[in-house]
Design an enzyme around this catalytic site. Structure first.
Site, mmCIF file in Angstrom:
data_model
loop_
_atom_site.group_PDB
_atom_site.id
_atom_site.type_symbol
_atom_site.label_atom_id
_atom_site.label_comp_id
_atom_site.label_asym_id
_atom_site.label_seq_id
_atom_site.Cartn_x
_atom_site.Cartn_y
_atom_site.Cartn_z
ATOM 1 N N ASP A 1 52.686 39.024 -19.665
ATOM 2 C CA ASP A 1 53.055 40.008 -18.630
ATOM 3 C C ASP A 1 53.745 39.334 -17.439
ATOM 4 O O ASP A 1 54.662 39.909 -16.840
ATOM 5 C CB ASP A 1 51.857 40.867 -18.195
ATOM 6 C CG ASP A 1 50.702 40.055 -17.656
ATOM 7 O OD1 ASP A 1 50.500 38.909 -18.090
ATOM 8 O OD2 ASP A 1 49.977 40.578 -16.780
ATOM 9 N N THR B 1 47.083 48.873 -12.603
ATOM 10 C CA THR B 1 47.788 48.206 -13.721
ATOM 11 C C THR B 1 47.288 48.695 -15.082
ATOM 12 O O THR B 1 48.025 48.638 -16.064
ATOM 13 C CB THR B 1 47.653 46.667 -13.654
ATOM 14 O OG1 THR B 1 46.294 46.290 -13.867
ATOM 15 C CG2 THR B 1 48.135 46.119 -12.332
ATOM 16 N N THR C 1 50.171 47.158 -17.726
ATOM 17 C CA THR C 1 51.309 46.545 -17.025
ATOM 18 C C THR C 1 50.770 45.854 -15.770
ATOM 19 O O THR C 1 50.814 46.416 -14.685
ATOM 20 C CB THR C 1 52.345 47.623 -16.646
ATOM 21 O OG1 THR C 1 52.661 48.370 -17.823
ATOM 22 C CG2 THR C 1 53.623 47.010 -16.095
ATOM 23 N N HIS C 2 50.243 44.640 -15.951
ATOM 24 C CA HIS C 2 49.650 43.967 -14.792
ATOM 25 C C HIS C 2 50.733 43.371 -13.873
ATOM 26 O O HIS C 2 51.061 43.926 -12.836
ATOM 27 C CB HIS C 2 48.705 42.843 -15.244
ATOM 28 C CG HIS C 2 47.570 43.302 -16.112
ATOM 29 N ND1 HIS C 2 46.652 44.240 -15.698
ATOM 30 C CD2 HIS C 2 47.200 42.951 -17.375
ATOM 31 C CE1 HIS C 2 45.756 44.439 -16.647
ATOM 32 N NE2 HIS C 2 46.074 43.676 -17.685
ATOM 33 N N ASP C 3 51.257 42.223 -14.267
ATOM 34 C CA ASP C 3 52.105 41.458 -13.340
ATOM 35 C C ASP C 3 53.437 42.125 -12.972
ATOM 36 O O ASP C 3 53.876 42.007 -11.814
ATOM 37 C CB ASP C 3 52.353 40.059 -13.913
ATOM 38 C CG ASP C 3 51.043 39.287 -14.060
ATOM 39 O OD1 ASP C 3 50.071 39.639 -13.365
ATOM 40 O OD2 ASP C 3 50.991 38.348 -14.870
#
Ligand code: BDR
Ligand code: CA
Length: 316
Positions: A13, A194, A245-247
């Site tokens: 990510d 996220t 969708t973390h980063d």
């Protein structure tokens, strides 16, 4: 133009976040500093250099190997089951065009902050170890940068390492505590948002139909790496052909904070009590002598808009 320095443990990510930043017309990536986490700091730097190459971004991006140990000198294995043996889903990218810059990571961060004269935005998508080290050298760092946007934490949802802790905070909890109490103009992007925003095979397929010629390499890479990530999310979360969708959200919110809604918190991090390690501690009382400002914690995000924007930079 946003001048962004990315501090990452370049995993799957993180790599999508980096490619987005490199291709966004609104962002100039001033440098990438790496940290242990998804893999080692050296591997993360190698991944970052290769990503710069396949992005065809058209400018030079210095990459610096950051910390491989926590601020207390603890070593941690990578996460091969989540991010692959090389941190990027075992995808083999072409050799980088140039090596990592041989400078101290703290010095690099401080130097960039000086150079950009108040305009630098730091986006951290891994442990806050490099930032804590930089703070120990230059306690005025928070006032020398425009903003710090960090992917980390969970406030109203459970953590992903323990009930209380998210991986980036847990991985160097004392560093996170130091950074969160240092007085940065800080925006924290945690699991609350996220895990409600998804990268999907469908959006990759749609992007493919209108992909820009200079983005074919990036999209091919994203598709391959995300297969590995989707598989982890299938095993762990029962999700099909999609992932959290973390980063990338951290970069998107650094570029356009209006994508989110925030709660202002005065926060610190538990790092002593093992059972609660990495828990974000909030204090809503009035403290006349409190020595740090509030942090904007993102509690809601326009996920559809965020995902559309994330993939738009690869399209005509
Ligand atoms: C965070 O942990 C890492 O595995 C990811 O890259 C992300 O930064 C999510 O908890
Ligand atoms: Ca990360």
């Amino acid at each position: 133009m946003k001048h962004i320095l990315i501090d990452a443990d370049t995993g799957i990510d993180d790599s999508v976040a980096i490619l987005y930043a490199l291709k966004s017309p609104n962002i100039h990536v001033e440098g990438i500093v790496t940290c242990f986490g998804n893999s080692g700091a050296v591997q993360s730097a190698d991944n970052s250099l290769r990503l710069v190459k396949i992005s065809h971004c058209g400018y030079h991006v210095p990459v610096v190997v950051g910390s491989n140990l926590s601020i207390d000198g603890e070593y941690e294995e990578g996460q091969p089951d989540i991010h692959g043996r090389n941190g990027i889903g075992n995808v083999q990218l072409p050799e980088p065009d140039y090596p990592a810059l041989d400078v101290d990571p703290s010095d690099f961060i401080i130097q960039k902050a000086k150079e950009l004269d108040g305009e630098l935005i730091i986006v951290s998508t891994g442990r806050m170890t490099n930032l804590a080290n930089a703070l120990m050298k230059e306690p005025k760092l928070p006032k020398m940068v425009k903003k710090l946007v960090s992917m980390g934490g969970s406030l109203h949802v459970p953590g992903n390492v323990s009930e209380h802790a998210e991986a980036n905070i847990y991985g160097d909890a004392r560093a996170a505590d130091m950074v969160m109490r240092a007085g940065f103009n800080m925006l924290l992007v945690g699991l609350d948002v996220t895990t409600k925003t998804f990268m999907t095979q469908e959006v990759i397929d749609k992007t493919r139909k209108h992909v820009r010629e200079d983005c074919v390499d990036s999209l091919n890479y994203i598709e391959q790496a995300l297969q590995f990530y989707f598989d982890f999310h299938r095993r762990g979360e029962g999700m099909l052909e999609k992932s959290f969708t973390h980063d990338p959200l951290a970069v998107l919110l650094a570029e356009d904070p209006t994508l989110g809604i925030y709660e202002m918190i005065r926060a610190s991090v538990e790092y002593k009590a093992e059972d609660y390690k990495g828990k974000i501690l909030t204090d809503f009382r009035f403290h006349p002598d409190y020595n740090h400002e509030a942090i904007a914690y993102c509690i809601q995000v326009n996920s559809d808009k965020a995902i559309r924007r994330l993939f738009s930079v690869f399209q005509k």
